[in-house]
Design a protein around this motif. Structure first.
Motif, PDB file in Angstrom:
ATOM      1  N   ASP A 160      -9.826  45.432   6.292  1.00  0.00           N
ATOM      2  CA  ASP A 160     -10.470  44.328   6.993  1.00  0.00           C
ATOM      3  C   ASP A 160     -10.134  43.009   6.298  1.00  0.00           C
ATOM      4  N   LEU A 161     -10.876  41.954   6.644  1.00  0.00           N
ATOM      5  CA  LEU A 161     -10.661  40.647   6.034  1.00  0.00           C
ATOM      6  C   LEU A 161     -10.899  40.689   4.533  1.00  0.00           C
ATOM      7  N   GLY A 162     -11.953  41.390   4.113  1.00  0.00           N
ATOM      8  CA  GLY A 162     -12.252  41.481   2.689  1.00  0.00           C
ATOM      9  C   GLY A 162     -11.137  42.151   1.916  1.00  0.00           C
ATOM     10  N   ALA A 163     -10.615  43.258   2.439  1.00  0.00           N
ATOM     11  CA  ALA A 163      -9.519  43.956   1.762  1.00  0.00           C
ATOM     12  C   ALA A 163      -8.281  43.075   1.694  1.00  0.00           C
ATOM     13  N   GLY A 164      -8.016  42.335   2.765  1.00  0.00           N
ATOM     14  CA  GLY A 164      -6.869  41.433   2.756  1.00  0.00           C
ATOM     15  C   GLY A 164      -7.000  40.356   1.701  1.00  0.00           C
ATOM     16  N   ASP A 209      -4.641  51.997  15.014  1.00  0.00           N
ATOM     17  CA  ASP A 209      -5.891  51.817  15.748  1.00  0.00           C
ATOM     18  C   ASP A 209      -6.747  50.682  15.188  1.00  0.00           C
ATOM     19  N   TRP A 210      -6.184  49.891  14.279  1.00  0.00           N
ATOM     20  CA  TRP A 210      -6.934  48.731  13.798  1.00  0.00           C
ATOM     21  C   TRP A 210      -7.108  47.742  14.954  1.00  0.00           C
ATOM     22  N   HIS A 211      -8.350  47.365  15.225  1.00  0.00           N
ATOM     23  CA  HIS A 211      -8.592  46.493  16.383  1.00  0.00           C
ATOM     24  C   HIS A 211      -7.896  45.150  16.226  1.00  0.00           C
ATOM     25  N   TRP A 212      -7.716  44.692  14.993  1.00  0.00           N
ATOM     26  CA  TRP A 212      -7.153  43.358  14.769  1.00  0.00           C
ATOM     27  C   TRP A 212      -5.640  43.306  14.982  1.00  0.00           C
ATOM     28  N   LEU A 213      -5.004  44.440  15.208  1.00  0.00           N
ATOM     29  CA  LEU A 213      -3.575  44.418  15.526  1.00  0.00           C
ATOM     30  C   LEU A 213      -3.318  43.749  16.877  1.00  0.00           C
ATOM     31  N   GLY A 214      -4.300  43.803  17.761  1.00  0.00           N
ATOM     32  CA  GLY A 214      -4.143  43.177  19.068  1.00  0.00           C
ATOM     33  C   GLY A 214      -3.345  43.998  20.051  1.00  0.00           C
ATOM     34  N   ASP A 218      -6.327  41.999  23.109  1.00  0.00           N
ATOM     35  CA  ASP A 218      -7.362  41.081  22.614  1.00  0.00           C
ATOM     36  C   ASP A 218      -6.992  40.681  21.191  1.00  0.00           C
ATOM     37  N   VAL A 219      -6.367  39.535  21.058  1.00  0.00           N
ATOM     38  CA  VAL A 219      -5.873  39.086  19.755  1.00  0.00           C
ATOM     39  C   VAL A 219      -6.828  38.030  19.219  1.00  0.00           C
ATOM     40  N   HIS A 220      -7.377  38.276  18.045  1.00  0.00           N
ATOM     41  CA  HIS A 220      -8.331  37.327  17.480  1.00  0.00           C
ATOM     42  C   HIS A 220      -7.922  36.940  16.062  1.00  0.00           C
ATOM     43  N   ASN A 221      -8.771  36.153  15.405  1.00  0.00           N
ATOM     44  CA  ASN A 221      -8.351  35.520  14.156  1.00  0.00           C
ATOM     45  C   ASN A 221      -8.138  36.499  13.007  1.00  0.00           C
ATOM     46  N   TRP A 222      -8.680  37.712  13.090  1.00  0.00           N
ATOM     47  CA  TRP A 222      -8.390  38.701  12.059  1.00  0.00           C
ATOM     48  C   TRP A 222      -6.888  38.980  11.979  1.00  0.00           C
ATOM     49  N   PRO A 224      -3.928  37.091  12.296  1.00  0.00           N
ATOM     50  CA  PRO A 224      -3.124  36.327  11.348  1.00  0.00           C
ATOM     51  C   PRO A 224      -3.704  36.317   9.946  1.00  0.00           C
ATOM     52  N   TRP A 225      -5.016  36.398   9.816  1.00  0.00           N
ATOM     53  CA  TRP A 225      -5.634  36.360   8.489  1.00  0.00           C
ATOM     54  C   TRP A 225      -5.215  37.583   7.676  1.00  0.00           C
ATOM     55  N   ILE A 226      -5.320  38.751   8.268  1.00  0.00           N
ATOM     56  CA  ILE A 226      -4.967  39.969   7.528  1.00  0.00           C
ATOM     57  C   ILE A 226      -3.459  40.103   7.388  1.00  0.00           C
TER      58      ILE A 226
END
Length: 655
Positions: A160-164, A209-214, A218-222, A224-226
């Motif tokens: 997640d964001l914290g791990a990144g 299956d990471w949701h932040w892959l888009g 549904d592409v959100h700010n996670w 580019p951050w991760i």
């Protein structure tokens, strides 16, 4: 993050770079990449320039905490999120630990021959992160939903964001202090690489299956951050060239999904505050790829130009920006304005460059809360933008292209200025959009009005996050409700949630006619958009703003109450007159850089004014607005409930 209804376009990076991003080509272009980075090891002479920069606060805090016990997040802190929804007890301690480590890295890099004590600080902090059972924040971990457990599962790390943030911090400290760490704590760097592979690299490559892959669109700010943090880790902690190239290729593919979702006008539906942890992170990752590849991966693309222009288009004045969704109205200190300035200069966007330079020049010294990567980038930048005037606020920035204001059709946002190219006088912001936006608040049709750059008709912004914030009860939070935004309430209705609860643009603004007309009926589940029409306009000649509501509602309300209300949320001190007028002054607003206020008058005068005070006990809100916000509810007379009109005229007072 990008707006949810952007048109699908070709992936800009892969289209521009083509075969350059295959595995063999990437391995070739990334060979020797670490030596090309602007951020150099502490042994490099460039750190002498960094040592001359003012760091009094960072030094003082680092000296005070050196040798003391480190912040220790415990299982009881982690478990609180699952027990009572509190996420700050754990995340606050994790952040304190990482910020202390960031300060120690900077001090060790600047200490020269006398760095042994600071190296021990770095070693202890880095090892604590390696020993920390989870790099994920409890609020993101799926351990509870999978197993019912409230302790992290080390066998299934959550990326997640914290791990990144952790992996990027370890990567940067390894890059800057690697040889010194080898001499002082042999084996630490090997442990860092092991944890990086197990907690970040392997999960990133093994799971799709990471949701932040888009991948679901549904592409959100996670995203580019991760991805940008993984790029740092791959470049600096992955020593196998083939594996490194594979990770970087996957990151480029992921960033491409984010960039492809950006509308042509560069709008970010989460607004200015989240731009820095979405689009801004993408820009940082792309700049790093360009450096690492020696310019082979050149991201000079139209979508990047559009993103770079967004922050200054949302500026109201001083440190105040138009805030939508989960964003504060005043910019945080320590934002990486230098990064934005470098991009703007590189792309030839003089307006964005001038805006960023003005903020960078008055920013305080680097803040550890920004993260080690951003602190190092600021310290080792070849240029530093300093204020020569001693001003504590950015200066006026004329912008010929958008001097009248801004119109972003993808998110239906208009910003119109009374004084072109200046924050002096009135500024009107009006928003359409829909209620399926990322980090959404029910704010379709809302308005913000500022005087001399300070908002007085306002959007409350982001409260402290808890489990409720992103759960099924999100809209029980007052700051998210349409009832506490400057919007109508036909039959006392709340706006609905989802993309179908949207505005229809009936008239688009132009520089000559800064007027937007929106059909709002659908936002409340009414049959037709034009059952409620809101027109917001800036009248420069008269020095006034007019917000005109007209409605033609069903005879029988679908639900709710018989009342028809129009709400405005106010910061400062409100005084209601006896002649259908009111005044608002900025009394009580922290950092209100004006003494001028607003004068309100309305028609019909027979509308009843109901006043509700919201006493702010959340520091994220009270630090911005002071002790309270005030809601003015104009209740329409009975004869106009089914069909009627209400006009609010706003003028600046000149005390």
């Amino acid at each position: 993050m990008a707006t949810g209804n952007a048109a699908v376009v070709a992936p800009p990076l892969l289209t521009a770079w083509g075969s350059v991003v295959d595995a063999v080509a990437l391995m070739d272009s990334l060979r020797g990449s670490r030596a090309r980075l602007t951020v150099c090891p502490a042994s490099d002479a460039g750190w002498q320039r960094a040592a001359a920069r003012p760091l009094s606060e960072l030094r003082t805090q680092a000296d005070a905490e050196k040798g003391s016990p480190w912040p220790q997040p415990l299982v009881s802190h982690y478990a609180r999120y699952f027990r009572d929804g509190n996420r700050t007890a754990y995340e606050g301690l994790v952040a304190s630990r990482q910020q202390r480590l960031t300060r120690a890295v900077v001090m060790a890099a600047l200490a020269g021959p006398d760095q042994a004590g600071w190296l021990d600080e770095v070693i202890d902090g880095a090892y604590l992160l390696c020993e920390q059972s989870s790099w994920s924040w409890a609020a993101h971990d799926d351990v509870f939903t999978r197993t019912g457990d409230v302790v992290p599962d080390r066998s299934r790390p959550y990326l997640d964001l914290g791990a990144g943030e952790v992996v990027a911090q370890l990567a940067w400290l390894d890059h800057v202090l690697g040889s010194q760490l080898d001499g002082r704590a042999p084996g630490l760097r090997r442990r860092i690489r092991l944890e990086t592979h197990e907690r970040v690299i392997r999960p990133f490559l093994d799971r799709l299956d990471w949701h932040w892959l888009g991948l679901d669109g549904d592409v959100h700010n996670w995203n580019p951050w991760i991805h940008s943090n993984i790029i740092v880790a791959a470049l600096l902690l992955v020593d196998d060239p083939e594996l490194q190239a594979g990770v970087i290729a996957r990151c480029i593919e992921g960033l491409d999904r984010f960039l492809a979702s950006i509308p042509a006008d560069g709008a970010i539906d989460e607004g200015f505050a989240y731009w820095w942890n979405g689009a801004g992170r993408a820009l940082e990752g792309l700049a790093l790829l360009e450096e690492a590849s020696g310019g082979v991966l050149n991201p000079d693309l139209p979508v990047i130009r559009a993103l770079v222009a967004f922050p200054h288009r949302m500026h109201l004045g001083h440190r105040w920006f138009l805030n939508v969704a989960d964003g504060p109205a005043r910019a945080h200190e320590g934002l990486p304005w230098g990064m934005l300035h470098r991009w703007a200069v590189r792309l030839g966007d003089s307006e964005a460059a001038q805006h960023a330079a003005a903020f960078a020049a008055v920013e305080p010294e680097p803040n550890a809360a920004a993260g080690l990567g951003r602190v190092l980038a600021t310290l080792t930048s070849p240029t530093q933008l300093r204020s020569r005037s001693g001003r504590s606020q950015p200066s006026e920035r004329p912008d010929p292209r958008t001097s009248w204001g801004t119109w972003l059709p993808s998110v239906q946002i208009m910003v119109a200025r009374q004084t072109p190219g200046s924050s002096h006088g009135l500024t009107l912001a009006a928003k359409g959009g829909h209620n399926g936006e990322h980090h959404n608040h029910r704010d379709v049709g809302s308005v913000v009005v500022a005087v001399d750059g300070v908002p007085l008709l306002v959007d409350a912004g982001q409260p402290t996050y808890t489990a409720q914030t992103f759960g099924p009860d999100r809209y029980q939070i007052r700051a998210m409700q349409s009832a506490w935004h400057s919007v109508p309430a036909p039959f006392g209705l709340e706006q609905g949630t989802g993309t179908s609860f949207a505005a229809t643009v009936l008239h688009e603004p132009t520089p000559e006619e800064p007027t937007i007309a929106l059909g709002l009926g659908a936002a409340y589940g009414l049959d037709h958009a034009e059952q409620w029409i809101r027109t917001s306009l800036m009248n420069r000649e008269l020095g006034s703003i007019v917000i005109d509501d007209r409605w033609n509602l069903p005879t029988h309300p679908p639900e709710g109450t018989p009342d028809v209300d129009i709400t405005y949320l106010v910061a400062g001190t409100v005084r209601i007159g006896t002649d259908a007028t009111a005044t608002i002054t900025p009394e009580g607003i922290p950092a209100a850089e004006t003494t001028n206020g607003l004068h309100l008058r309305w028609k019909p005068a027979s509308a009843v004014v109901l006043v509700d005070e919201w006493h702010l006990d959340d520091p994220l809100l009270s630090d911005i607005w002071g002790e309270k916000l005030t809601r003015l509810r104009f209740r329409m007379p009975a004869e106009t409930r089914a069909s009627g009109a209400f006009t609010l005229t706003v003028e600046a007072t000149n005390d």
